[in-house]
Structures are given as C-alpha cells and as structure tokens.
Design an enzyme around this catalytic site. Structure first.
Site, PDB file in Angstrom:
ATOM      1  N   GLU A   1     -26.087  34.902  -1.311  1.00 28.26           N
ATOM      2  CA  GLU A   1     -26.873  33.790  -1.845  1.00 28.26           C
ATOM      3  C   GLU A   1     -26.004  32.559  -1.997  1.00 28.26           C
ATOM      4  OE1 GLU A   1     -28.644  34.943  -5.586  1.00 28.26           O
ATOM      5  OE2 GLU A   1     -28.942  36.960  -4.809  1.00 28.26           O
TER       6      GLU A   1
ATOM      7  N   CYS B   1     -23.153  25.973  -5.019  1.00 26.19           N
ATOM      8  CA  CYS B   1     -22.533  27.171  -5.580  1.00 26.19           C
ATOM      9  C   CYS B   1     -22.447  28.220  -4.469  1.00 26.19           C
ATOM     10  CB  CYS B   1     -23.401  27.678  -6.739  1.00 26.19           C
ATOM     11  SG  CYS B   1     -22.794  29.199  -7.464  1.00 26.19           S
TER      12      CYS B   1
ATOM     13  N   CYS C   1     -19.828  42.732  -5.820  1.00 28.53           N
ATOM     14  CA  CYS C   1     -18.651  42.428  -6.634  1.00 28.53           C
ATOM     15  C   CYS C   1     -18.143  43.718  -7.258  1.00 28.53           C
ATOM     16  CB  CYS C   1     -19.020  41.429  -7.731  1.00 28.53           C
ATOM     17  SG  CYS C   1     -17.602  40.912  -8.723  1.00 28.53           S
TER      18      CYS C   1
ATOM     19  N   CYS D   1     -18.939  43.358 -14.501  1.00 26.13           N
ATOM     20  CA  CYS D   1     -19.303  42.729 -15.783  1.00 26.13           C
ATOM     21  C   CYS D   1     -20.710  43.209 -16.156  1.00 26.13           C
ATOM     22  CB  CYS D   1     -19.248  41.206 -15.666  1.00 26.13           C
ATOM     23  SG  CYS D   1     -17.617  40.616 -15.170  1.00 26.13           S
TER      24      CYS D   1
ATOM     25  N   CYS E   1     -24.017  41.053 -15.536  1.00 22.36           N
ATOM     26  CA  CYS E   1     -24.108  40.311 -14.269  1.00 22.36           C
ATOM     27  C   CYS E   1     -24.833  41.109 -13.189  1.00 22.36           C
ATOM     28  CB  CYS E   1     -22.694  39.968 -13.810  1.00 22.36           C
ATOM     29  SG  CYS E   1     -22.650  39.086 -12.238  1.00 22.36           S
TER      30      CYS E   1
ATOM     31  N   GLY F   1     -19.502  37.646  -6.163  1.00 27.85           N
ATOM     32  CA  GLY F   1     -18.152  38.072  -5.798  1.00 27.85           C
ATOM     33  C   GLY F   1     -17.069  37.493  -6.684  1.00 27.85           C
ATOM     34  N   GLU F   2     -15.874  38.069  -6.556  1.00 25.04           N
ATOM     35  CA  GLU F   2     -14.714  37.578  -7.291  1.00 25.04           C
ATOM     36  C   GLU F   2     -13.854  36.768  -6.302  1.00 25.04           C
ATOM     37  OE1 GLU F   2     -13.445  37.004 -10.185  1.00 25.04           O
ATOM     38  OE2 GLU F   2     -11.601  36.371  -9.209  1.00 25.04           O
TER      39      GLU F   2
ATOM     40  N   SER G   1     -14.122  29.877  -9.963  1.00 27.12           N
ATOM     41  CA  SER G   1     -14.340  30.643 -11.196  1.00 27.12           C
ATOM     42  C   SER G   1     -13.853  32.071 -10.992  1.00 27.12           C
ATOM     43  CB  SER G   1     -15.830  30.636 -11.534  1.00 27.12           C
ATOM     44  OG  SER G   1     -16.079  31.441 -12.659  1.00 27.12           O
TER      45      SER G   1
ATOM     46  N   SER H   1     -13.515  33.213 -16.669  1.00 26.32           N
ATOM     47  CA  SER H   1     -14.650  33.823 -17.366  1.00 26.32           C
ATOM     48  C   SER H   1     -14.129  34.686 -18.504  1.00 26.32           C
ATOM     49  CB  SER H   1     -15.457  34.677 -16.384  1.00 26.32           C
ATOM     50  OG  SER H   1     -16.010  33.850 -15.395  1.00 26.32           O
ATOM     51  N   LEU H   2     -14.055  34.125 -19.686  1.00 25.84           N
ATOM     52  CA  LEU H   2     -13.445  34.843 -20.811  1.00 25.84           C
ATOM     53  C   LEU H   2     -14.477  35.747 -21.506  1.00 25.84           C
ATOM     54  CD1 LEU H   2     -10.570  34.907 -21.852  1.00 25.84           C
ATOM     55  CD2 LEU H   2     -11.232  33.290 -23.636  1.00 25.84           C
ATOM     56  N   HIS H   3     -15.566  35.150 -21.953  1.00 28.26           N
ATOM     57  CA  HIS H   3     -16.724  35.879 -22.495  1.00 28.26           C
ATOM     58  C   HIS H   3     -16.506  36.629 -23.808  1.00 28.26           C
ATOM     59  CE1 HIS H   3     -18.397  34.657 -18.789  1.00 28.26           C
ATOM     60  NE2 HIS H   3     -18.059  35.674 -18.053  1.00 28.26           N
TER      61      HIS H   3
ATOM     62  N   ASN I   1     -28.422  34.335 -18.593  1.00 28.77           N
ATOM     63  CA  ASN I   1     -29.543  34.190 -17.691  1.00 28.77           C
ATOM     64  C   ASN I   1     -30.157  35.580 -17.541  1.00 28.77           C
ATOM     65  OD1 ASN I   1     -31.016  32.661 -15.787  1.00 28.77           O
ATOM     66  ND2 ASN I   1     -29.099  31.673 -15.180  1.00 28.77           N
TER      67      ASN I   1
ATOM     68  N   CYS J   1     -26.862  33.854  -9.715  1.00 29.59           N
ATOM     69  CA  CYS J   1     -26.489  34.500  -8.462  1.00 29.59           C
ATOM     70  C   CYS J   1     -26.518  36.007  -8.551  1.00 29.59           C
ATOM     71  CB  CYS J   1     -25.141  33.999  -7.990  1.00 29.59           C
ATOM     72  SG  CYS J   1     -25.374  32.665  -6.835  1.00 29.59           S
TER      73      CYS J   1
HETATM   74  N1  SAH Z   1     -16.395  36.468 -10.340  1.00 25.91           N
HETATM   75  C1  SAH Z   1     -16.338  35.104 -10.813  1.00 25.91           C
HETATM   76  C2  SAH Z   1     -17.576  34.309 -10.434  1.00 25.91           C
HETATM   77  C3  SAH Z   1     -18.787  34.854 -11.114  1.00 25.91           C
HETATM   78  S1  SAH Z   1     -20.231  33.881 -11.345  1.00 25.91           S
HETATM   79  C4  SAH Z   1     -16.146  35.100 -12.309  1.00 25.91           C
HETATM   80  O1  SAH Z   1     -16.180  36.163 -12.919  1.00 25.91           O
HETATM   81  O2  SAH Z   1     -15.932  34.022 -12.868  1.00 25.91           O
HETATM   82  C5  SAH Z   1     -19.835  32.565 -12.416  1.00 25.91           C
HETATM   83  C6  SAH Z   1     -20.093  32.787 -13.915  1.00 25.91           C
HETATM   84  O3  SAH Z   1     -21.399  33.270 -14.211  1.00 25.91           O
HETATM   85  C7  SAH Z   1     -19.121  33.793 -14.516  1.00 25.91           C
HETATM   86  O4  SAH Z   1     -18.613  33.260 -15.706  1.00 25.91           O
HETATM   87  C8  SAH Z   1     -20.018  34.965 -14.786  1.00 25.91           C
HETATM   88  O5  SAH Z   1     -19.497  35.813 -15.773  1.00 25.91           O
HETATM   89  C9  SAH Z   1     -21.298  34.291 -15.184  1.00 25.91           C
HETATM   90  N2  SAH Z   1     -22.489  35.154 -15.171  1.00 25.91           N
HETATM   91  C10 SAH Z   1     -22.692  36.295 -14.490  1.00 25.91           C
HETATM   92  N3  SAH Z   1     -23.905  36.819 -14.771  1.00 25.91           N
HETATM   93  C11 SAH Z   1     -24.492  35.973 -15.637  1.00 25.91           C
HETATM   94  C12 SAH Z   1     -25.757  35.960 -16.301  1.00 25.91           C
HETATM   95  N4  SAH Z   1     -26.659  36.914 -16.090  1.00 25.91           N
HETATM   96  N5  SAH Z   1     -26.017  34.944 -17.131  1.00 25.91           N
HETATM   97  C13 SAH Z   1     -25.120  33.948 -17.335  1.00 25.91           C
HETATM   98  N6  SAH Z   1     -23.914  33.906 -16.728  1.00 25.91           N
HETATM   99  C14 SAH Z   1     -23.599  34.913 -15.910  1.00 25.91           C
END
Ligand code: SAH
Length: 355
Positions: A100, A113, A120, A124, A127, A169-170, A201, A224-226, A300, A343
C-alpha cells in the site's frame, strides 16, 4: 544473439538503475550518456507512462528501452479516495504480493507515505501490517514505483513535497534497497525532494540507526517509542525485549549529533494502556535532556484488534503534561480514516480475500 522475450512484468524497472548504470546501458547501445538526464527527466519530472512518450530520444533507443525495461509493472488493484482527498493505492506485485501507499494533501503540502516490505516482522500488537509476519523486502524499483504512481495522481501544477516512510514494513530492515530509492528522489534530475523533507520511521533498531547516521544523509529520523518504560514497551513492541529504550535513545542521540536533525518520537495512544498521566510524565523525563519532538498518534482502529484511541480530552491531557515539561509535541491529524488509510489494513483485507 536472440534473447528470450520476458513478460513486461519481469523486466527490470528502468528507474531501478542508478544514473551511472543507466549511462553504462546507454553507452552499450551506442547512445551518449547525456541521454540519462533526458530519460530521468521524462520519468521523474514529466510523468510519462510509456517509453514512446520520450520524444527527444532516438526511436531506436526508445525501442531498446521498451524491450529491456518496464515502467509500471505493478497492478493497481484498488484506488481509494477519501473525503479529505487522501488517496490510497493497493498494488499487486509480480509475485502476487500486495503493498500500500498513500498520498495526503494538506494546504500546500503533498506528502506521500511508502511501504518498504511485504508485511512486517516486528509484531507491534496494535499494528495491522505485522499481523501476517513478513514475506520479503521490497526492491528499490518497487519502492520507487509507489512514488511515481502517487506522483501521477497529482495535477500538473502540483508536486510531491514530503515523503514519509511510514507504510508497511520496517524501513531500517531494508536500508539497502530503501537508500538508493530515496537518493534517486534527491538527485539532480530526480524529483528534487530535499533530504530534509524525507522522514524514515523506525521501530528502533539501534545498529541500523547508527548505520543510517553514518551515511551522511540528512533524512529525518522518527522513532516509534509508544511507551516510556521497557516493561510496557516490550508488551506493545515485542522486539524491544532484546533492545531496550536506553539503547534506542543512545542511537537516536547519535543520529542527531551526526545530522543535526531533531529526532521525532512517535507515541501511539492506546486507551487504558499507555495514556495515563504517569506515562506522560515518564516520557517527559526521558526526553527532557534531548532535542526531540513527540508526535502523539491516536490509535487508528483495526477491526481485528482490541485497541482504541483515548477520548479527545484524555489525549489533550497527555499533550499538556508533555508541554508543561517543555517537550515540543503535537497530535497527528487523522487522514483518510474513511478509506482504511492506516497502512496494512487494505493489504490485510486483500490477503483475506485471496485477491
Ligand atoms: N516500522 C516503522 C514504520 C511503521 S508505520 C515503525 O515502526 O516506525 C508508522 C507509525 O504508525 C509507527 O509509529 C507505527 O507504530 C504506527 N502505527 C502502526 N499501527 C498503528 C495504528 N493502528 N494506529 C496508529 N498508529 C499505528
């Protein structure tokens, strides 16, 4: 010598070649290397969709290009346009896999994007992209085809201004194919998108972050710390188990030292999971000594997953705690919510249908 004719889909994409490689190809076909600039201009600047449109090339060269290379071999299986004019393409690749990519419009910005892998491996828990694991890396050409196809959705007067590598993907697990693609967008005769308008990212792979820093590119880094502590982060981002937040922050600091680019920390807000005031305070403690920016991303929704975004006031509370500590921060605006633009969701649906 008669070479077997390959189906177009299996021919290499012409823009997968570096300018030097294309120059060598031109020479081997009796053409001067300055044809390279012309060819690249047609592809990256003038949005042609067929080699026949390259009017200033000798006909024989156009034919040779068409015989040996492809331009857009992927198939667009879905093209969605959301109410806010965000557009999303689901592409089917030669081997039947899906990726995508998204075009977002915001005032004078046109941000795309991109995906870097089929699936991936990071897993996570919130995701959609990682739900089926990883199948393979995308090639440089497959990454660039996303750019060129999205570019062709824009009217003539508009240009892509920003690129975020935040699709499926990463990206740092596929640096070897990603970097040549990004460089190609930067190069003279490419798309003229400055490195400072490109953001990569990552889930936070310290060795790869250092490797990126050492390439001397000016791309922005988003981590992406979270979560603000390892116990919680490992629950949400399983690869954290063998890495740890300290290592990631140290690598991101190194990237900042090398590039002078402020690091962005992404933090997806999951209601009742990582959105408490203590989490905000702990996060502020980690970032206070650093030149950093926090991007809060409301979750999301993904149908198959149990997480939801916090209420708007709770999100604002989290934001204001960070602000009280003097941490620059913002809440990401949602784009294309009505077309599953987070995505991984379209691909998941397509895989489910066996499309
Ligand atoms: N692998 C990379 C790119 C991922 S997508 C990474 O981990 O950064 C970019 C961002 O969207 C990341 O911060 C990812 O954690 C976040 N993301 C993934 N799923 C999501 C969701 N359902 N809602 C909001 N953000 C999300």
């Amino acid at each position: 010598m008669n070479l077997p004719v390959l189906p177009t889909a299996l021919l290499p994409r012409v823009y997968e070649l570096t300018p030097d490689e294309l120059a060598a190809w031109c020479r081997s076909h009796g053409a001067t290397p300055y044809r390279v600039d012309q060819i690249r201009k047609w592809i990256f600047g003038k949005r042609i969709t067929d080699f026949a449109e390259m009017h200033d090339l000798p006909a024989a060269l156009r034919q040779a290009l068409a015989a040996e290379f492809s331009l857009f071999p992927a198939e667009v299986v879905r093209h969605q346009v959301s109410a806010d004019r965000t557009e999303k393409l689901l592409l089917k690749l030669d081997d039947g896999e899906f990726v995508e990519c998204v075009l977002m419009r915001e005032e004078d910005r046109r941000t795309i994007c991109l995906s870097t892998q089929v699936g991936c491996a990071m897993g996570c828990v919130f995701c959609a992209s990682g739900m089926l694991g990883v199948k393979r890396n995308l090639t440089t050409g497959e990454i660039l085809e996303q750019v060129l196809r999205l570019d062709r959705l824009l009217p003539l007067a508009e240009r892509i201004t920003n690129v975020v590598i935040m699709g499926i993907g990463e990206p740092l697990a596929n640096l070897k194919n990603l970097l040549p693609a990004l460089d190609s967008l930067n190069l003279k005769g490419g798309m003229g998108i400055g490195a400072r308008r490109i953001t990569i990212s990552t889930v936070g792979l310290p060795d790869r972050i250092r490797e990126l820093a050492l390439t001397d590119r000016q791309y922005n880094l988003a981590v992406s710390l979270h979560a603000p502590n390892d116990e919680l982060r490992t629950k949400l981002v399983p690869v954290n188990k063998n890495i740890g937040i300290d290592e990631i922050l140290a690598a991101a600091d190194y990237h900042f030292q090398k590039t002078g680019r402020r690091v962005t920390y992404e933090y997806v807000l999951l209601s009742g999971v990582n959105d408490r005031p203590e989490h905000a305070q702990q996060l502020a403690g980690l970032l206070k000594p650093r030149i950093a920016h926090v991007n809060l991303i409301p979750m999301n929704g993904v149908t198959e997953l149990p997480f939801v975004e916090p209420t708007a006031p709770r999100t604002q509370d989290f934001l204001s705690i960070l602000k009280q500590f003097g941490i620059p921060c913002s809440v990401r605006k949602r784009k294309g919510a009505d077309i599953d633009a987070a995505c991984g969701q379209l691909r998941l649906q397509a895989e489910g249908r066996g499309a």
